[in-house]
Design an enzyme around this catalytic site. Structure first.
Site, PDB file in Angstrom:
ATOM      1  N   TYR A 441       0.821  -1.221   0.000  1.00  0.00           N
ATOM      2  CA  TYR A 441       0.000   0.000   0.000  1.00  0.00           C
ATOM      3  C   TYR A 441       0.853   1.268   0.000  1.00  0.00           C
ATOM      4  O   TYR A 441       2.054   1.227   0.178  1.00  0.00           O
ATOM      5  CB  TYR A 441      -1.045   0.013   1.103  1.00  0.00           C
ATOM      6  CG  TYR A 441      -0.658  -0.133   2.550  1.00  0.00           C
ATOM      7  CD1 TYR A 441       0.620   0.053   3.027  1.00  0.00           C
ATOM      8  CD2 TYR A 441      -1.659  -0.458   3.476  1.00  0.00           C
ATOM      9  CE1 TYR A 441       0.918  -0.070   4.367  1.00  0.00           C
ATOM     10  CE2 TYR A 441      -1.378  -0.592   4.822  1.00  0.00           C
ATOM     11  CZ  TYR A 441      -0.080  -0.387   5.268  1.00  0.00           C
ATOM     12  OH  TYR A 441       0.192  -0.518   6.608  1.00  0.00           O
ATOM     13  N   GLU A 442       0.171   2.391  -0.278  1.00  0.00           N
ATOM     14  CA  GLU A 442       0.808   3.691  -0.495  1.00  0.00           C
ATOM     15  C   GLU A 442       1.790   3.660  -1.666  1.00  0.00           C
ATOM     16  O   GLU A 442       2.794   4.366  -1.672  1.00  0.00           O
ATOM     17  CB  GLU A 442       1.521   4.172   0.779  1.00  0.00           C
ATOM     18  CG  GLU A 442       0.656   4.227   2.014  1.00  0.00           C
ATOM     19  CD  GLU A 442      -0.596   5.066   1.851  1.00  0.00           C
ATOM     20  OE1 GLU A 442      -0.643   5.913   0.944  1.00  0.00           O
ATOM     21  OE2 GLU A 442      -1.550   4.863   2.619  1.00  0.00           O
ATOM     22  N   GLY A 443       1.472   2.870  -2.662  1.00  0.00           N
ATOM     23  CA  GLY A 443       2.339   2.705  -3.824  1.00  0.00           C
ATOM     24  C   GLY A 443       3.258   1.526  -3.620  1.00  0.00           C
ATOM     25  O   GLY A 443       4.068   1.506  -2.692  1.00  0.00           O
TER      26      GLY A 443
END
Length: 597
Positions: A441-443
């Site tokens: 997550y978050e890229g």
């Protein structure tokens, strides 16, 4: 399972003996009156107590019970609501917030240590205040004064929490193709309609209200990412007197059944003409959201450090207690049937790899946090520009390299336990499951590597990279005659040269073949991370060496020996990484699709 203990001694070592954080705080106008060494120490001490005494005890039970969804409402695991109230009442949510709106105004170099303790004690819980702090940051940077005055105080004090709503079923990394719509209303608000997925803590029962920052497109928006706007959409509308009003048309459609962080609600959120308010300028929402995203990316790196620390603590305690076989050098515990497994070389290899990366990662987070403080509070424009460049360069490394090493550390910790590491009651398998998401997550970490290699290095011709390379080179030149680091300066110079060489080679190769950026990206990020850790380990050696001679605790002598292990057994990986990068991407790009099988 060992009890979690906040690594306060190492945190104080970094802040006071490596980075002279109190000196930096005193030199920055926005910090000089808000924090001093005594205040910082008290904050660390109290945070350690909350992490160990309030959050860690509900970590495993929260994983086993999980969040429950019924008719759009989410119930958190037993103890979470009470723990959140304790956390909020202590002022911890707004620790780094603007004092003008009720925050405490603490520097990131201190806040990052507190965040690590919370994440290490209970990652699922720690996500909630982490997202709230990120939402506050975006709102503070881009919201109108009216929105800031209305929402920030109650978000800082934890009465209301925050969530970040980006991803849609068909749109993950490619946010330019989102379908959520925003229609202007006559009163200046907007009607938001659409569906978002993977929304962490999008619905729960711990806070009175949840403030969603939602990406959506206006009717006349241009196509692609340049047509995205950002909206504040509260779960409950807020009256003129700041009391809660009617329930907004935003609801949780379901919870995701996921591999880990079961104590955290990961929601499908539905918006059906929900009322929202524009944050920032129309069609510039992606830039505003990235203010939050970059904060969260560093926060995810901090999550990784916390998880790695917990894994190391568990594995070390087990290795000291578990007896199995005899030392290859003869019995170390002759009064018992076998020796503790910590005597065996391979167990020591595992423990030292965990220790080296965890302590190196904590130093890296503190290093990045100091640049963040410089960027935020420095008055000199040149100093701010340099700090901004360093933060841009280092953030993807902090997110990806540290979480990759964190999962490695959790898996190694599980291996130290042997079969017991695979059993739920010992807690190691939960750490493996929980930490896995930090790479996604978050890229994803692949996207972080592409961001580093493509935007932050090749994209500006190595300008940002030179800031880091010069920082390390300046240290080498200033300390090459210091006998405390004599054995480490040359290997540090060699790995910096190695990184500089491949940086130049990729920039040149990408000029004729843009695919070379993606081909090199992951290996390059790993090489960068190893170089940064080597730099910080030398600085730790320099600080520890004068105190090692009379050290009876083992802390300073342990630092010196861990550094030796890092340089002997981990840093040589940089040679293979550099060779892989130099070999280019032809071997992976030559495949036709059918040839994959």
């Amino acid at each position: 399972m060992a009890d979690y203990k906040a690594p306060l001694q190492d945190m104080r070592f970094l802040l006071n003996e490596i980075f002279d954080a109190p000196g930096q705080w005193a030199s920055l106008p926005g910090l000089s009156e808000s924090v001093d060494p005594e205040t910082a120490d008290a904050i660390l001490e109290e945070a350690g107590k909350i992490a160990a005494g309030t959050l860690a005890p509900i970590n495993q039970s929260g994983d086993e019970q999980g969040c429950q969804w019924k008719d759009g409402e989410v119930t958190t695991p037993d103890g979470f609501k009470e723990a959140y109230q304790t956390f909020a009442e202590g002022g911890w949510v707004g620790l780094g917030g603007d004092p003008n709106y009720g925050g405490m105004g603490m520097p990131k170099s201190l806040v990052g240590q507190v965040e690590e303790m919370m994440q290490g004690a209970n990652m699922a819980f720690g996500l909630c205040p982490m997202l709230t702090a990120g939402a506050c940051l975006a709102l503070h940077a881009h919201g109108s004064e009216e929105l800031k005055e209305k929402y920030l105080p109650k978000m800082y004090d934890g009465t209301w929490s925050g969530a970040m709503d980006l991803t849609e079923p068909h749109a993950g990394t490619d946010l330019g193709i989102i379908r959520t719509k925003a229609k202007p209303n006559d009163d200046g608000s907007y009607s938001i309609s659409g569906t978002k997925i993977f929304i962490t803590w999008g619905e729960h029962d711990m806070a009175e209200n949840i403030i969603h920052l939602v990406l959506a497109k206006l009717p006349d928006a241009p196509a692609g990412p340049k047509g995205i706007s950002l909206f504040l959409v509260p779960k409950y509308e807020v009256n003129e007197d700041d009391s809660l009003g009617a329930r907004n048309n935003v609801s949780c459609g379901s919870l995701e059944e996921k591999m880990g962080i079961h104590g955290s609600a990961t929601c499908v959120m539905n918006y059906d003409d929900a009322r929202g308010w524009l944050v920032g300028e129309p069609n510039k929402g992606l830039m505003a959201m990235f203010t939050m995203m970059n904060y969260e990316r560093l926060g995810v790196g901090i999550q990784g450090v916390g998880a790695a620390e917990a894994s190391y603590q568990h594995a070390l305690a087990y290795a000291r207690e578990r007896i199995q076989s005899r030392s290859p050098n003869g019995p170390q515990n002759p009064d018992k049937q076998a020796d503790p497994i910590i005597v065996h070389p391979d167990v020591r290899r595992m423990l030292l790899k965990m220790k080296a990366h965890t302590e190196g990662s904590r130093a890296f987070i503190t290093y990045v946090a100091q640049w963040l403080d410089q960027a935020k509070f420095a008055e000199d424009p040149e100093a701010k520009e340099k700090a901004d460049g360093m933060v841009a360069l280092l953030t993807p490394v902090a997110k990806a390299f540290l979480t990759d090493r964190a999962l490695d550390t959790c898996v190694i910790g599980q291996q130290v336990y042997g079969g017991h590491g695979y059993i739920r009651e010992w807690g190691q398998e939960q750490l493996v499951r929980d930490t896995r998401i930090t790479q996604i997550y978050e890229g994803t970490n692949g996207i972080q590597a592409m961001d580093l290699m493509g935007r932050k290095v090749v994209g500006n011709g190595g300008k940002f990279f030179e800031l880091f390379a010069n920082d390390v080179a300046d240290y080498i030149n200033a300390n090459q005659d210091d006998p405390a680091v004599a054995d480490y300066i040359q290997p540090l110079a060699a790995v910096l040269e190695r990184l500089s060489d491949v940086t130049e080679s990729v920039i040149k190769a990408a000029d004729g073949n843009p695919a070379e950026i993606g081909a090199a990206a992951v290996d390059y990020l790993d090489l960068f991370g190893l170089t940064a850790e080597a730099y910080l380990w030398v600085r730790m050696v320099q600080a520890a060496a004068p105190k090692a001679e009379n050290d009876t605790s083992g802390f300073y002598t342990g630092k010196l020996k861990t550094a030796r292990f890092f340089f002997d057994r981990i840093l040589p990986q940089s040679v293979a990484l550099a060779e892989s990068i130099r070999n280019g991407g032809d071997s992976m790009m030559a495949f036709d699709e059918a040839e994959f099988g």
